[in-house]
Write an enzyme that holds these catalytic residues in place. Sequence first.
Site, PDB file in Angstrom:
ATOM      1  N   THR A 176      32.741  30.998-114.722  1.00 10.18           N
ATOM      2  CA  THR A 176      34.151  30.696-114.501  1.00 10.18           C
ATOM      3  C   THR A 176      34.347  30.524-113.003  1.00 10.18           C
ATOM      4  OG1 THR A 176      34.724  33.015-114.251  1.00 10.18           O
ATOM      5  CG2 THR A 176      34.856  32.124-116.459  1.00 10.18           C
ATOM      6  N   GLU A 322      35.142  29.254-120.941  1.00  9.49           N
ATOM      7  CA  GLU A 322      34.837  30.025-122.155  1.00  9.49           C
ATOM      8  C   GLU A 322      35.028  29.218-123.428  1.00  9.49           C
ATOM      9  OE1 GLU A 322      36.687  30.891-119.628  1.00  9.49           O
ATOM     10  OE2 GLU A 322      36.546  33.014-119.124  1.00  9.49           O
ATOM     11  N   LYS A 430      57.360  38.995-111.962  1.00  9.36           N
ATOM     12  CA  LYS A 430      58.240  39.960-112.602  1.00  9.36           C
ATOM     13  C   LYS A 430      59.416  40.257-111.679  1.00  9.36           C
ATOM     14  CE  LYS A 430      58.281  43.566-115.808  1.00  9.36           C
ATOM     15  NZ  LYS A 430      57.586  44.490-116.656  1.00  9.36           N
ATOM     16  N   TRP A 435      60.507  38.291-116.848  1.00 10.70           N
ATOM     17  CA  TRP A 435      59.398  37.446-116.414  1.00 10.70           C
ATOM     18  C   TRP A 435      59.876  36.051-116.028  1.00 10.70           C
ATOM     19  CZ3 TRP A 435      55.129  39.997-115.484  1.00 10.70           C
ATOM     20  CH2 TRP A 435      54.854  41.160-116.207  1.00 10.70           C
TER      21      TRP A 435
HETATM   22  P1  ADP Z   1      39.184  29.754-113.811  1.00 12.08           P
HETATM   23  O1  ADP Z   1      39.537  30.779-114.872  1.00 12.08           O
HETATM   24  O2  ADP Z   1      38.419  30.362-112.707  1.00 12.08           O
HETATM   25  O3  ADP Z   1      40.339  28.917-113.353  1.00 12.08           O
HETATM   26  P2  ADP Z   1      38.373  27.708-115.662  1.00 12.08           P
HETATM   27  O4  ADP Z   1      38.026  26.418-115.042  1.00 12.08           O
HETATM   28  O5  ADP Z   1      37.608  28.141-116.840  1.00 12.08           O
HETATM   29  O6  ADP Z   1      38.194  28.787-114.533  1.00 12.08           O
HETATM   30  O7  ADP Z   1      39.920  27.666-115.970  1.00 12.08           O
HETATM   31  C1  ADP Z   1      40.556  27.917-117.181  1.00 12.08           C
HETATM   32  C2  ADP Z   1      42.037  28.049-116.955  1.00 12.08           C
HETATM   33  O8  ADP Z   1      42.574  26.874-116.361  1.00 12.08           O
HETATM   34  C3  ADP Z   1      42.842  28.228-118.201  1.00 12.08           C
HETATM   35  O9  ADP Z   1      42.815  29.555-118.648  1.00 12.08           O
HETATM   36  C4  ADP Z   1      44.232  27.799-117.745  1.00 12.08           C
HETATM   37  O10 ADP Z   1      44.908  28.832-117.047  1.00 12.08           O
HETATM   38  C5  ADP Z   1      43.930  26.702-116.770  1.00 12.08           C
HETATM   39  N1  ADP Z   1      44.085  25.390-117.417  1.00 12.08           N
HETATM   40  C6  ADP Z   1      43.134  24.593-117.911  1.00 12.08           C
HETATM   41  N2  ADP Z   1      43.653  23.463-118.424  1.00 12.08           N
HETATM   42  C7  ADP Z   1      44.990  23.546-118.258  1.00 12.08           C
HETATM   43  C8  ADP Z   1      46.102  22.701-118.593  1.00 12.08           C
HETATM   44  N3  ADP Z   1      45.942  21.534-119.181  1.00 12.08           N
HETATM   45  N4  ADP Z   1      47.337  23.155-118.276  1.00 12.08           N
HETATM   46  C9  ADP Z   1      47.525  24.338-117.663  1.00 12.08           C
HETATM   47  N5  ADP Z   1      46.527  25.156-117.323  1.00 12.08           N
HETATM   48  C10 ADP Z   1      45.278  24.777-117.615  1.00 12.08           C
END
Ligand code: ADP
Length: 533
Positions: A176, A322, A430, A435
Site C-alpha cells: 500500500t 488490497e 470531527k 462528522w
Molecule cells: P493508500 O491506502 O496508501 O492510499 P491505495 O493506493 O491502495 O493506497 O489506496 C486506496 C484508497 O484510495 C482507497 O481506500 C480510497 O480511500 C482511495 N481511493 C481509490 N479510488 C478512489 C476513488 N475513485 N474515489 C475516492 N477515493 C478513492
Amino acid sequence: MTTATMMDVPLTIDQLIDRAERWMGDAEVVSRRPDRSLHRTTYRAIAQRARRLARALVGAKIRPGDRVATLMWNHAEHLEAYFGIPLAGGVTHTLNLRLHPDEIAYIANDAGDRILLVDDVLYPLYEKVVASGARFERVVVVGCARDQYEALLADAPDDAMLPTLAETDALGTCYTSGTTGKPKGVVYSHRSTMLHTIVMLSPDTLGLGRADTIMPVVPMFHVNAWGLPFAAAMTGAKLVFPGPYLDAASLLELLAGERVTIAAGVPTIWLGIREALDAAPGRYALAPGLRMVVGGSAAPEQLIRDFDRLGMTLLHAWGMTETSPIGLVSRVPPQLADADEALRYQLRAKQGVPPPLVDVVVRNEAGEVAHDDRTSGELLVRGPWVSGAYVGGHSPDRWTADGWFRTGDVARVDAYGIVQLTDRVADLIKSGGEWIASVELENALMGHPAVREAAVIGAPHPKWSERPIAVVVLKPGQTATTDELRAFLAVRFPKFWVPDAVELVEAIPRTSAGKFKKTELRDTYRQYFDSLA
Ligand code: ADP
C-alpha cells in the site's frame, strides 16, 4: 471417484501470454524510452523473452515463492518481468520508485526480495536504497549503457525446467502506498489475477477488448497498473507505455500518435491533460471517444463534465492495493440513460457498483446502512481478488470476524444502489461531536470555475475539537477570494461544514501515488486555531 464435470484447468497467467503469442502475436507493445524515442515490439517477442527471463531466473536458483523486485517505469521489459518472474515460480514485487529510499529499503526487506531488476535511469535511486539498508542478492540493470538484462536473457540456460504452476501460487506483491499508515504488503495469486482480469473486460466494468489500444499511465508499481497489462495480454490489445515521461504534453503526443482508445491514471494526470487541451484547442488528434479510467482518489464531477465537452469520457472507478484493485465502477444505470443531465453527472462522480464476484456492504454501529443516500458507514468488501491477510500478518483487525475486509473508507449508498465515498476514516473531521466529510467539500470546491484543486483537512480547535480548513490552488490567471469560496460552499452544505479558513496556495503536497498528502497538510495547519485558545 471422478465426477463428470468440466476439465480442471488451473487459472494461471501463463495462459495469457501463451495465447497472446499464438493468436495475437503481431499486436504491438510500444514504449517510450528515456531518450524519448519509441521502442516497438510484439506480444510474440514479449512472450519469448518472458520465457527466457523465466529460464534465466530458474538458472539463477530462484525457487517457487521467491521475491524478484522491479524498480522500473512502465515499458516492455517491465511487462516481460510481469510474466517472466511468475513463469519461473517467482513473485514479482514492483517497488514504488516515488517513495523515500528508506521506505523502499524497508519494503524490499519486509518482502524478502532476492533479485532486483532496475532501470538504468533509476540506478542512482537504487544506490540510495542500498545505502538505506536494502539487501538484494543480485541486481540486474535494464537498458541503456549499463545494460545487464540482455546478457541475462542471452545466457538463459535452454534446458532450465520451468515449474508447473498452481492457481493458488503467489504471482506478485504490492505494498500500500502508505497514505494513512506504514506500507503493508498484499500478495496476489494466479487465480485472483485471472479472475480480476476476466472481469475487467466486461462492458459493465472497463469494457476492454482486442480492438482497444491501452495506455496505462498509472505506474506498473501502483497496484499492477490497475491490472491493465494482464488485461491487455488477455485481449491481445495493443499496449502503449509512457516510460518516464508523464507530463501532459508527452502523454498527449503519445495518446494522439498511437491512437490510444483507453488510458488510466489518477485525477492529477487528467487535470494536467485538461489544462493542456484547453490551452491548445485542436492541437492533438486524439482517437474519437477516447476513454480514461480515473481512480486512486475521487474524480471531481467538474472534471467529468469538462472531458465530455472535449469529446472524451472519464470512467470513475474505486479500488485499493488490497482489492487488486477494481472494487467499484461507476456507470449510469441503463434506466437513467435519459435522465436529467445533472443527475447523470452526479452518479458518474460517485464510485459505483461492485463488479461480478465482488461484494460490498456499508455498515455503521447499527448494522448495514439503508440505501437512502444519507446514512453513512464504513465500506467493507470481500471477493476472490480481495486480500485475506497482509504480509507478516500485520493489522489483522482490518478483517471482520464475519470475513469482510475493512477498507477504512466512509461511504453511503443511494436508491439506485450506487456507492459514494465521502471520506477516509482517517481524514474525517470531527467538529462539535458531528462528522464533516472532507471529500464532499473538496468535490464541491473543485466545481468552482476558478479552482484547480482543493483539499480539506481538520485542524485542532479549542472549542469545536476540530474545524475544517480548505487548501486551494486556483487555475492559472483566475482569482477568487476566501469569502467568495466560503459563500460558494454555504449554499451547498450545512453551515457548520463550511471551512473556517480557505488558504490559497501554489501547490498541494502529494503522496507517491498522486493523492493529497493530508498528513502533511494537517502538520502544516496544526496550530492554525491556537490563537483562539
Ligand atoms: P493508500 O491506502 O496508501 O492510499 P491505495 O493506493 O491502495 O493506497 O489506496 C486506496 C484508497 O484510495 C482507497 O481506500 C480510497 O480511500 C482511495 N481511493 C481509490 N479510488 C478512489 C476513488 N475513485 N474515489 C475516492 N477515493 C478513492
